[in-house]
Design an enzyme around this catalytic site. Structure first.
Site, PDB file in Angstrom:
ATOM      1  N   SER A   9     -12.357  -0.704  -2.149  1.00 50.18           N
ATOM      2  CA  SER A   9     -11.764  -2.025  -2.357  1.00 50.18           C
ATOM      3  C   SER A   9     -10.820  -2.363  -1.215  1.00 50.18           C
ATOM      4  CB  SER A   9     -11.003  -2.061  -3.682  1.00 50.18           C
ATOM      5  OG  SER A   9     -10.342  -3.303  -3.812  1.00 50.18           O
ATOM      6  N   HIS A  34     -15.956  -3.559  -0.905  1.00 57.20           N
ATOM      7  CA  HIS A  34     -15.669  -4.435  -2.034  1.00 57.20           C
ATOM      8  C   HIS A  34     -14.609  -5.453  -1.617  1.00 57.20           C
ATOM      9  CE1 HIS A  34     -15.735  -5.263  -6.384  1.00 57.20           C
ATOM     10  NE2 HIS A  34     -14.426  -5.451  -6.288  1.00 57.20           N
ATOM     11  N   ASP A  36     -12.377  -8.529  -2.681  1.00 61.34           N
ATOM     12  CA  ASP A  36     -11.839  -9.260  -3.832  1.00 61.34           C
ATOM     13  C   ASP A  36     -11.421 -10.661  -3.414  1.00 61.34           C
ATOM     14  OD1 ASP A  36     -11.894  -7.415  -6.100  1.00 61.34           O
ATOM     15  OD2 ASP A  36     -10.535  -6.185  -4.900  1.00 61.34           O
ATOM     16  N   MET A  38      -9.921 -14.062  -4.738  1.00 60.70           N
ATOM     17  CA  MET A  38      -9.160 -14.625  -5.867  1.00 60.70           C
ATOM     18  C   MET A  38      -8.673 -16.026  -5.500  1.00 60.70           C
ATOM     19  SD  MET A  38      -6.809 -11.337  -6.862  1.00 60.70           S
ATOM     20  CE  MET A  38      -7.411  -9.663  -6.679  1.00 60.70           C
ATOM     21  N   HIS A  68     -16.490  -9.759  -4.913  1.00 58.74           N
ATOM     22  CA  HIS A  68     -16.077  -9.884  -6.311  1.00 58.74           C
ATOM     23  C   HIS A  68     -15.314 -11.193  -6.448  1.00 58.74           C
ATOM     24  CE1 HIS A  68     -13.574  -8.079  -9.868  1.00 58.74           C
ATOM     25  NE2 HIS A  68     -14.329  -9.089 -10.235  1.00 58.74           N
ATOM     26  N   MET A  70     -13.312 -13.595  -8.224  1.00 64.94           N
ATOM     27  CA  MET A  70     -12.398 -13.882  -9.334  1.00 64.94           C
ATOM     28  C   MET A  70     -11.933 -15.330  -9.187  1.00 64.94           C
ATOM     29  SD  MET A  70     -10.446 -10.219  -9.537  1.00 64.94           S
ATOM     30  CE  MET A  70     -10.904  -9.634  -7.915  1.00 64.94           C
ATOM     31  N   MET A 140     -14.932  -4.274 -15.544  1.00 64.28           N
ATOM     32  CA  MET A 140     -13.563  -4.139 -15.052  1.00 64.28           C
ATOM     33  C   MET A 140     -12.810  -3.137 -15.926  1.00 64.28           C
ATOM     34  SD  MET A 140     -13.000  -6.042 -12.383  1.00 64.28           S
ATOM     35  CE  MET A 140     -11.204  -6.156 -12.342  1.00 64.28           C
ATOM     36  N   GLY A 145      -7.030  -9.440 -10.966  1.00 65.32           N
ATOM     37  CA  GLY A 145      -5.966 -10.235 -10.380  1.00 65.32           C
ATOM     38  C   GLY A 145      -5.024  -9.514  -9.452  1.00 65.32           C
ATOM     39  N   ARG A 146      -4.932  -8.192  -9.571  1.00 68.94           N
ATOM     40  CA  ARG A 146      -4.062  -7.467  -8.623  1.00 68.94           C
ATOM     41  C   ARG A 146      -4.464  -6.002  -8.584  1.00 68.94           C
ATOM     42  NH1 ARG A 146      -0.018  -4.900 -11.684  1.00 68.94           N
ATOM     43  NH2 ARG A 146       0.101  -5.634 -13.831  1.00 68.94           N
ATOM     44  N   ASP A 174     -14.645  -1.019 -11.700  1.00 66.45           N
ATOM     45  CA  ASP A 174     -13.621  -1.456 -10.754  1.00 66.45           C
ATOM     46  C   ASP A 174     -12.270  -1.499 -11.445  1.00 66.45           C
ATOM     47  OD1 ASP A 174     -12.048  -2.715  -8.845  1.00 66.45           O
ATOM     48  OD2 ASP A 174     -13.027  -4.671  -9.040  1.00 66.45           O
TER      49      ASP A 174
END
Length: 227
Positions: A9, A34, A36, A38, A68, A70, A140, A145-146, A174
């Site tokens: 990640s 990965h 992320d 957001m 990913h 989000m 998940m 979110g974090r 994840d």
């Protein structure tokens, strides 16, 4: 069962050295990275978007970006992520009332499709029709979110439920995954492992990647023996 894949990640990397960090992970044995994404709406945080992915892809053309998403409106970002070089577009089932339309759009841009569920969402939210149209299912094991959250072991049975229903699908976990938590994920049937701090913060990232992959392969050997 599908092969073991480790997807570090990037959220846990040094963003000031992002391209170098991604190259380091690939050199150390990671097949996927990965990413992320957001939007500040679906989750309260904001991370990276298509311009950053574009820069990474330009510097590392052969990178497999496991994106990913989000985001509150997943269909909105498909073209941007495809244009940025995304290889897999994983959206949250909670973010859309029409997942099949999102899947169709992602397919039209020649990306693989993933469907994610958050900790409070049951595995049954992923219907057979949605799963069969997808390449990967993501469970998940922290709230999206974090980074740096504690692993929620109560989510692991959902991995086993999905593996029982879809023996040939990629199933990703994840959140809070590392050497101490990999075994329960692998034994439940996950084959794609996302780990952030456990890899990027390690003295020997290659050794951690190797260890995580070995745990998945050992669990798969047990499954094969039982079968």
């Amino acid at each position: 069962m599908p092969r073991a894949i480790i997807s570090p990640s990037v959220l846990a990397s040094d963003f000031g050295q992002l391209t170098a960090e991604c190259k380091r992970m690939m050199k150390d044995g990671a097949e996927w990275l990965h990413m992320d994404v957001m939007d500040g709406h679906f989750v309260p945080n904001i991370t990276m978007g298509a311009p950053i992915l574009t820069s990474v892809h330009k510097a590392i053309p052969d990178i497999f970006m496991d994106c990913h998403m989000m985001v509150a409106n997943p269909i909105q970002w498909v073209d941007d992520i495809a244009d940025a070089g995304g290889a897999l577009y994983c959206f949250h089932i909670e973010a859309t009332s029409d997942p099949l339309s999102v899947i169709k759009k992602v397919r039209s841009r020649n990306m693989q499709v993933g469907v994610a569920i958050s900790p409070d969402t049951p595995s049954t939210a992923i219907t057979d029709e949605v799963a069969e149209a997808s390449d990967m299912l993501l469970v998940m094991t922290v709230h999206p979110g974090r980074g740096g959250q504690k692993f929620i072991e109560a989510c692991v049975p959902k991995v086993a439920e999905l593996r029982a229903r879809f023996p040939e699908k990629n199933i990703e976990v994840d959140g809070g995954v590392g050497p101490k938590t990999i075994h329960v994920c692998a034994e439940a049937g996950s084959n794609v492992i996302v780990a952030g701090t456990a890899i990027f913060g390690a003295q020997d990232a290659a050794e951690v990647i190797k260890q995580l992959k070995a745990s998945v392969m050992a669990a798969q050997a047990k499954f094969a023996a039982k079968a």
